[in-house]
Every structure is written in C-alpha cells, then in structure tokens.
Design a protein around this motif. Structure first.
Motif, mmCIF file in Angstrom:
data_model
loop_
_atom_site.group_PDB
_atom_site.id
_atom_site.type_symbol
_atom_site.label_atom_id
_atom_site.label_comp_id
_atom_site.label_asym_id
_atom_site.label_seq_id
_atom_site.Cartn_x
_atom_site.Cartn_y
_atom_site.Cartn_z
ATOM 1 N N LYS A 84 53.157 63.828 -7.796
ATOM 2 C CA LYS A 84 52.204 62.815 -7.294
ATOM 3 C C LYS A 84 50.765 63.182 -7.671
ATOM 4 O O LYS A 84 49.967 62.320 -8.038
ATOM 5 N N LEU A 85 50.438 64.476 -7.568
ATOM 6 C CA LEU A 85 49.087 64.931 -7.939
ATOM 7 C C LEU A 85 48.840 64.686 -9.429
ATOM 8 O O LEU A 85 47.781 64.200 -9.821
ATOM 9 N N THR A 86 49.838 65.011 -10.244
ATOM 10 C CA THR A 86 49.719 64.831 -11.697
ATOM 11 C C THR A 86 49.532 63.346 -12.033
ATOM 12 O O THR A 86 48.686 62.982 -12.861
ATOM 13 N N ALA A 87 50.310 62.488 -11.357
ATOM 14 C CA ALA A 87 50.219 61.037 -11.600
ATOM 15 C C ALA A 87 48.822 60.517 -11.274
ATOM 16 O O ALA A 87 48.311 59.597 -11.915
ATOM 17 N N LYS A 88 48.179 61.137 -10.260
ATOM 18 C CA LYS A 88 46.822 60.703 -9.872
ATOM 19 C C LYS A 88 45.734 61.369 -10.719
ATOM 20 O O LYS A 88 44.539 61.107 -10.514
ATOM 21 N N GLY A 89 46.171 62.283 -11.604
ATOM 22 C CA GLY A 89 45.182 62.953 -12.465
ATOM 23 C C GLY A 89 44.383 64.026 -11.747
ATOM 24 O O GLY A 89 43.286 64.395 -12.183
ATOM 25 N N ILE A 90 44.912 64.541 -10.634
ATOM 26 C CA ILE A 90 44.205 65.612 -9.905
ATOM 27 C C ILE A 90 44.615 66.950 -10.527
ATOM 28 O O ILE A 90 45.803 67.263 -10.596
#
Length: 449
Positions: A84-90
């Motif tokens: 989820k973090l990767t998908a949000k670009g964090i």
C-alpha cells in the motif's frame, strides 16, 4: 530532510526503536507501528521518549500519511502494508539508510551468507584495539540509528544482511566486504539464488573509485555475480587457493596480506590466529585487509587476531566432560554454516541438528557426515527430512524433543576424544524462542551432565 513531517517506523525491535529515537532527535513527528507484540523493554524505551506507538496491528490511517517509512529488515516487501505504501509512492527505507544521513563516519560494511558476525566482531576488535573511535552496529549489537543519535564515532563496522541491503538506496560503504554467497533466505527471493546474489551485490552500490571492495576469490557465486556487476571501487580479493597480487592469500600455513599502501603482513594460521578452521582463515583475511587499508600497525593486527574471542553460539566451546568436547554452534541456522562447523572439527562427531527446515538441501553435508559423523541426534518437532537425507550415511539417528534430552543422548553416544556438536542447519522456532535460547538451553544441559 530536516525536522519536519511525519516519519513512521514499522517494527519496534532494536532497529525500529533506534530509528524512532534518531528521527525524534532530528525533529520529525514519529509514530511506531508493530504488527507483532512489542516487548516490555522496547515499550518502556518508547514511553520514556514519549513516542506514540501501536502493537499487534498496522492502522493504515496512521501510517499512509507519512512522508517516509523506515521498516524493520524482517518485514518483506510483499507485506500488505508495504504494498500500500509503495502504491502511494511513499518511500520505504531501512534504518541503515536513514541513520547514514546524520553521520560522516566512515562505513565498513560486511555482508555474506556466513561468517559476517564473526568478521564484523573481529574487525571491530582490531580497530578498537588500534585506538580508533569506532562503533559496531547493523545486524549485531546496538542499533546504528541509536548510536548515531547519542555517539560521535569516526568509523562504524556494520554487519549488513541481504534484507537491509534491499532497503538501501543512497547509502554507500566506504569499505565493503562480501564474504560469500550461498543459498539462504531464498523464500524472500522467489527461491532464486541469482535474486539473492543480486541483493548481496548491493553492498557495492554507490561506491566510487575512492572506495574499497574486498571479496572472496574462491567463492563461485560471488565470481558469477561479479560478471554482471562491475565494481568501481578498488578491489582486494582474498583466497586460500591461489596467490593474489593485492589482497590476501594463503601459502604454507601463512596468511599474506598485501596492499599497495604499506609493508606486507604475514601470520601463521597455526600459531597467530585465535579463530581456527578454514572458514575462519577467510574471515581473518577479510578483517586483515580492512585493517591494512586503514594503515594499522602489523603488531596491532597480529595481537588482535591472536586474542579475539568469538561470538556466543558460533562454534563456542562449552565444556570437556569425560574427554568429550561439547561445542555450541546454535547460530548455524542454514546448511552452509553446519558445513563450516563440520569442516572445522578434527575428531569423530556426534552431531545434534534439526528444527524448522527452510527447504534445506542436505547434499552438501553428505561427504563430511560420512567421514566424520558417527551419530546424528535430531532436535526438532519434525525430523523426517534429516532421516531421509542421512539414513545411508550414519548408523544411528535418534529423535529428541528438548535440549536436555539431546545433550544426554549425545553424551551416551560419544566416547573419549569425540566432539558433540550442536550445529542445527535449521531455524529454532519449533522448540525454542530463537537460536540464542536454543544455545543457552544446550549449554545449561551440558553443564548438568
């Protein structure tokens, strides 16, 4: 990235709590989240610092608003929260990557499937004895970030695992050491050795011609990986099979260490080294090259190599009872480590092995088991694969379900002059908390004999 914004730490173990401490010191709004249970020691540390945290869950609303996330090496990139973090670009980074931003200390980084703890401790021991202002961190000892927050070292010796390397991006090792590449943790790498090897090669990422790369010229997988990735750094190979121009080699029981900076260092593997066994010749060579490149005196290096005491649970001599040596090698959680242990013992062996099998291939142990092992004592809940692997190689294979039972049976199977070796080749989680617990229970059981 000075003092603003929210940083979330995933995992509240040694590295996570250390990262939280440093992030708070640098003025970030810090939140710590652990999907498991946070131990009392780390809870108390976070409470003392007044850092908010949660245990046994990841609350997405409190995590997905971070400007950056520092994750524990134990959390795989496939974990739902990481996806989820990767998908949000964090950005998701390691504690090592984060802490390096706040120190100008020279980084001596040691990785490899086997021997990295011993080599890191030996290197640290040599540097400290030489009077350098040096810290020890990474996969060993106190958190790197916590030390950056509270100490001011000129050098760090960092033991670096492949999991840490996977989350490093701008970090650079001034001196990188790669000891070997053998199958380990392949469940994290799609069961492909080349993926794991590529992860290990990240140790030379960002290095320049001013940096140093030390590697084993006898290790097949390392040589294969080096065909794909060309180091920019100055390279120093070490070998026990052939002479090298600059680096280290073995000739007639003497280690020769030579760099372009200074006079050669020679040491006898029979009388000068505290650490014995072929694998420890490699470890000593790697540490020796680091020391020579830092221009430490030959006498200092030789003295430190001679008085070094190895890590607990790694080929640790426990006792001699009725002429039988007992050795605790509980840290051997993969087949390759057990191969090294068997290779370094020169007597008949009663081998205690077993635990949680990580898809082990026991073939590489067969020759050593046939030539040295008179009996195998299995210590684990499910020992079928060990029986299948070795039933044609040893006469006796016994099942045990506690350290007490294993020590007692091994003692009865051994005779004067033999060695009882606990070197499990497996993880410990079926019967023990961790490999330290397994080793400590074994040592206690031996002392009761």
């Amino acid at each position: 990235m000075a003092g603003q914004g929210r940083v979330v730490i995933l995992g509240a173990g040694e590295s996570g709590v250390g990262a939280a401490k440093l992030a708070q010191l640098k003025g970030f709004d810090v939140f710590v989240s652990d999907f498991g249970i946070i131990t009392d020691k780390y809870k108390a540390a976070l409470e003392k610092l007044n850092i908010s945290f949660e245990s046994e869950r990841h609350t997405e609303d409190l995590i997905l608003n971070a400007i950056e996330v520092i994750k524990s090496p134990g959390i795989p990139s496939t974990a739902p929260i990481i996806k989820k973090l990767t998908a949000k670009g964090i950005p998701v980074i390691s504690e090592i990557e984060f802490a390096k931003r706040y120190t100008d200390a020279k980084m001596i980084c040691i990785t490899g499937s086997n021997g990295k703890s011993t080599t890191s401790l030996l290197t640290y021991h040599i540097l400290r004895n030489a009077g350098l202002n040096v810290g020890l961190a990474g996969n060993i000892g106190q958190s790197f970030a916590a030390q950056v927050a509270s100490e001011n070292y000129d050098y760090y010796v960092l033991e670096i695992s492949s999991f840490m390397l996977d989350d490093m991006f701008d970090f650079k090792a001034d001196i990188a050491v790669l000891l070997n590449i053998t199958p380990d943790h392949l469940d994290r790498y799609d069961h492909k050795l080349e993926n794991y090897a590529a992860s290990k090669m990240r140790i030379i990422k960002n290095q320049t011609a001013d940096d140093i790369f030390i590697y084993c010229a006898d290790d097949e997988e390392t040589l294969k990986a080096l065909e794909k990735v060309k180091p920019l750094a100055k390279t120093y190979p070490f070998s026990i099979l052939k002479k090298v121009d600059q680096g280290a080699y073995l000739e007639e029981n003497q280690i020769h260490i030579h760099t372009e900076l200074n006079n050669e260092l020679t040491m006898s593997i029979l009388t000068d080294l505290a650490l014995q066994g072929k694998h420890n010749i490699y470890n000593s060579m790697a540490s020796g090259i680091v020391a020579k490149r830092l221009e430490l005196k030959n006498e200092t290096i030789r003295e430190s190599m001679g008085n070094f005491k190895n890590i607990e649970h790694r080929l640790e001599h426990v006792a001699k009872i009725s002429g039988i040596d007992f050795i605790n090698d509980s840290k051997a959680t993969n087949v390759n480590s057990t191969w090294y242990a068997l290779e370094s013992v020169n007597t008949d062996i009663v081998l205690i092995m077993g635990g949680v099998d990580k898809g082990n291939d026991y073939d590489m142990l067969k020759d050593l088991v046939q030539s040295k092992v008179k009996a195998i004592v299995c210590l684990g809940k499910d020992n079928k694969r060990i029986h299948d692997a070795f039933e044609d190689d040893v006469d006796i294979i016994v099942n045990t379900f506690s350290a007490d039972e294993a020590a007692q049976i091994a003692f009865h199977l051994a005779k004067r002059g033999d060695t009882v070796l606990l070197s499990p080749a497996c993880a410990s989680f079926d019967l023990f908390k961790n490999y330290e617990d397994r080793g400590n229970q074994f040592k206690a059981a031996v002392r009761e004999l």
